[in-house]
Design a protein around this motif. Structure first.
Motif, PDB file in Angstrom:
ATOM      1  N   ALA A  41      29.852  40.242  40.264  1.00  0.00           N
ATOM      2  CA  ALA A  41      30.176  40.903  41.528  1.00  0.00           C
ATOM      3  C   ALA A  41      31.283  40.145  42.252  1.00  0.00           C
ATOM      4  O   ALA A  41      32.275  40.739  42.693  1.00  0.00           O
ATOM      5  CB  ALA A  41      28.925  40.990  42.404  1.00  0.00           C
ATOM      6  N   LEU A  42      31.141  38.847  42.352  1.00  0.00           N
ATOM      7  CA  LEU A  42      32.129  38.017  43.037  1.00  0.00           C
ATOM      8  C   LEU A  42      33.508  38.163  42.402  1.00  0.00           C
ATOM      9  O   LEU A  42      34.513  38.373  43.091  1.00  0.00           O
ATOM     10  CB  LEU A  42      31.675  36.557  43.017  1.00  0.00           C
ATOM     11  N   LEU A  43      33.575  38.081  41.085  1.00  0.00           N
ATOM     12  CA  LEU A  43      34.862  38.142  40.395  1.00  0.00           C
ATOM     13  C   LEU A  43      35.496  39.529  40.461  1.00  0.00           C
ATOM     14  O   LEU A  43      36.715  39.660  40.557  1.00  0.00           O
ATOM     15  CB  LEU A  43      34.709  37.672  38.950  1.00  0.00           C
ATOM     16  N   ARG A  44      34.677  40.577  40.448  1.00  0.00           N
ATOM     17  CA  ARG A  44      35.230  41.941  40.585  1.00  0.00           C
ATOM     18  C   ARG A  44      35.841  42.131  41.963  1.00  0.00           C
ATOM     19  O   ARG A  44      36.864  42.799  42.110  1.00  0.00           O
ATOM     20  CB  ARG A  44      34.152  42.990  40.329  1.00  0.00           C
ATOM     21  N   ILE A  45      35.211  41.566  42.970  1.00  0.00           N
ATOM     22  CA  ILE A  45      35.749  41.664  44.326  1.00  0.00           C
ATOM     23  C   ILE A  45      37.046  40.865  44.434  1.00  0.00           C
ATOM     24  O   ILE A  45      38.062  41.367  44.924  1.00  0.00           O
ATOM     25  CB  ILE A  45      34.709  41.180  45.350  1.00  0.00           C
ATOM     26  N   LEU A  46      37.029  39.625  43.969  1.00  0.00           N
ATOM     27  CA  LEU A  46      38.221  38.780  44.044  1.00  0.00           C
ATOM     28  C   LEU A  46      39.412  39.420  43.327  1.00  0.00           C
ATOM     29  O   LEU A  46      40.559  39.309  43.784  1.00  0.00           O
ATOM     30  CB  LEU A  46      37.938  37.400  43.460  1.00  0.00           C
ATOM     31  N   ALA A  47      39.167  40.093  42.221  1.00  0.00           N
ATOM     32  CA  ALA A  47      40.242  40.723  41.452  1.00  0.00           C
ATOM     33  C   ALA A  47      40.963  41.811  42.246  1.00  0.00           C
ATOM     34  O   ALA A  47      42.104  42.150  41.933  1.00  0.00           O
ATOM     35  CB  ALA A  47      39.688  41.307  40.153  1.00  0.00           C
ATOM     36  N   GLN A  48      40.325  42.334  43.281  1.00  0.00           N
ATOM     37  CA  GLN A  48      40.916  43.410  44.077  1.00  0.00           C
ATOM     38  C   GLN A  48      41.564  42.919  45.368  1.00  0.00           C
ATOM     39  O   GLN A  48      42.113  43.716  46.130  1.00  0.00           O
ATOM     40  CB  GLN A  48      39.847  44.456  44.388  1.00  0.00           C
ATOM     41  N   PRO A  96      44.360  40.453  47.510  1.00  0.00           N
ATOM     42  CA  PRO A  96      45.744  40.025  47.248  1.00  0.00           C
ATOM     43  C   PRO A  96      45.793  38.591  46.731  1.00  0.00           C
ATOM     44  O   PRO A  96      44.833  37.834  46.856  1.00  0.00           O
ATOM     45  CB  PRO A  96      46.418  40.145  48.620  1.00  0.00           C
ATOM     46  N   ALA A  97      46.962  38.233  46.171  1.00  0.00           N
ATOM     47  CA  ALA A  97      47.182  36.850  45.737  1.00  0.00           C
ATOM     48  C   ALA A  97      47.129  35.956  46.981  1.00  0.00           C
ATOM     49  O   ALA A  97      47.472  36.403  48.064  1.00  0.00           O
ATOM     50  CB  ALA A  97      48.532  36.739  45.042  1.00  0.00           C
ATOM     51  N   PRO A  98      46.661  34.752  46.872  1.00  0.00           N
ATOM     52  CA  PRO A  98      46.293  34.028  45.661  1.00  0.00           C
ATOM     53  C   PRO A  98      44.848  34.260  45.233  1.00  0.00           C
ATOM     54  O   PRO A  98      44.432  33.791  44.185  1.00  0.00           O
ATOM     55  CB  PRO A  98      46.503  32.564  46.065  1.00  0.00           C
ATOM     56  N   TRP A  99      44.064  34.987  46.034  1.00  0.00           N
ATOM     57  CA  TRP A  99      42.629  35.141  45.772  1.00  0.00           C
ATOM     58  C   TRP A  99      42.356  35.820  44.448  1.00  0.00           C
ATOM     59  O   TRP A  99      41.423  35.468  43.749  1.00  0.00           O
ATOM     60  CB  TRP A  99      41.941  35.859  46.931  1.00  0.00           C
ATOM     61  N   ARG A 100      43.151  36.811  44.091  1.00  0.00           N
ATOM     62  CA  ARG A 100      42.900  37.547  42.850  1.00  0.00           C
ATOM     63  C   ARG A 100      43.032  36.654  41.620  1.00  0.00           C
ATOM     64  O   ARG A 100      42.469  36.936  40.580  1.00  0.00           O
ATOM     65  CB  ARG A 100      43.774  38.776  42.741  1.00  0.00           C
ATOM     66  N   LEU A 101      43.789  35.561  41.735  1.00  0.00           N
ATOM     67  CA  LEU A 101      43.930  34.642  40.607  1.00  0.00           C
ATOM     68  C   LEU A 101      42.594  34.011  40.218  1.00  0.00           C
ATOM     69  O   LEU A 101      42.374  33.664  39.064  1.00  0.00           O
ATOM     70  CB  LEU A 101      44.962  33.563  40.925  1.00  0.00           C
ATOM     71  N   LEU A 102      41.693  33.873  41.195  1.00  0.00           N
ATOM     72  CA  LEU A 102      40.372  33.304  40.910  1.00  0.00           C
ATOM     73  C   LEU A 102      39.554  34.189  39.968  1.00  0.00           C
ATOM     74  O   LEU A 102      38.608  33.726  39.342  1.00  0.00           O
ATOM     75  CB  LEU A 102      39.603  33.049  42.199  1.00  0.00           C
ATOM     76  N   ALA A 103      39.918  35.459  39.866  1.00  0.00           N
ATOM     77  CA  ALA A 103      39.210  36.364  38.956  1.00  0.00           C
ATOM     78  C   ALA A 103      39.365  35.918  37.509  1.00  0.00           C
ATOM     79  O   ALA A 103      38.592  36.325  36.647  1.00  0.00           O
ATOM     80  CB  ALA A 103      39.698  37.798  39.142  1.00  0.00           C
TER      81      ALA A 103
END
Length: 148
Positions: free
Chosen positions: A87-94, A96-103
């Motif tokens: 759940a956490l990674l699916r949210i982070l992937a959506q 903006p950068a830089p947060w999506r990089l954590l996915a």
């Protein structure tokens, strides 16, 4: 004869294609996560919902999850449920950068990711604290929360 619908039934209070993040409303870490999403979800992709709310309780019941003691964040996309690190990674992937990089952490095997997630989730009150009751959203954030 009318065509049969192939769409899965939706959980209560959730519209088609809606993305809802369920979080523990008395947990200070979880409230911080909700505030983080409000701050960084500029496109307003996500709705937020406390597991203690009537809507949150109905969604938990729909998916057969515990309603009294809940140790993970849940993320609902339409009729699909995701929990824990997924759940956490699916949210982070959506986000903006830089947060999506954590996915990219999804490359770590799920059992190992979930083990680390569980260590934090099971100790979140001790590590971060808790509120006596759910915090209410401010007026300018209220539309970000799922409610009737």
């Amino acid at each position: 004869m009318p065509p049969l619908s192939t769409a899965l039934p939706l959980p209560p209070h959730i519209q088609p294609a809606e993305r809802v993040v369920l979080f523990d409303g008395v947990c200070k870490l979880c409230n911080g996560w909700a505030q983080f999403l409000i701050r960084h979800d500029h496109e307003r992709r996500f709705r937020l919902c406390s597991v203690q709310s009537a809507e949150g309780q109905a969604i938990l019941r729909w998916f057969g999850l515990p309603t009294e003691h809940f140790d993970t964040m849940a993320y609902v996309e339409g009729a699909e449920l995701f929990v824990r690190s997924t759940a956490l990674l699916r949210i982070l992937a959506q986000l903006p950068a830089p947060w999506r990089l954590l996915a990219g952490l999804r490359l770590i095997p799920r059992p190992l990711r979930d083990w680390a997630y569980d260590r934090i989730a099971l100790n979140r009150y001790r590590l971060f604290g808790r509120y006596d009751s759910c915090l209410l959203p401010s007026a300018d954030h209220a539309r970000r929360f799922l409610h009737d």
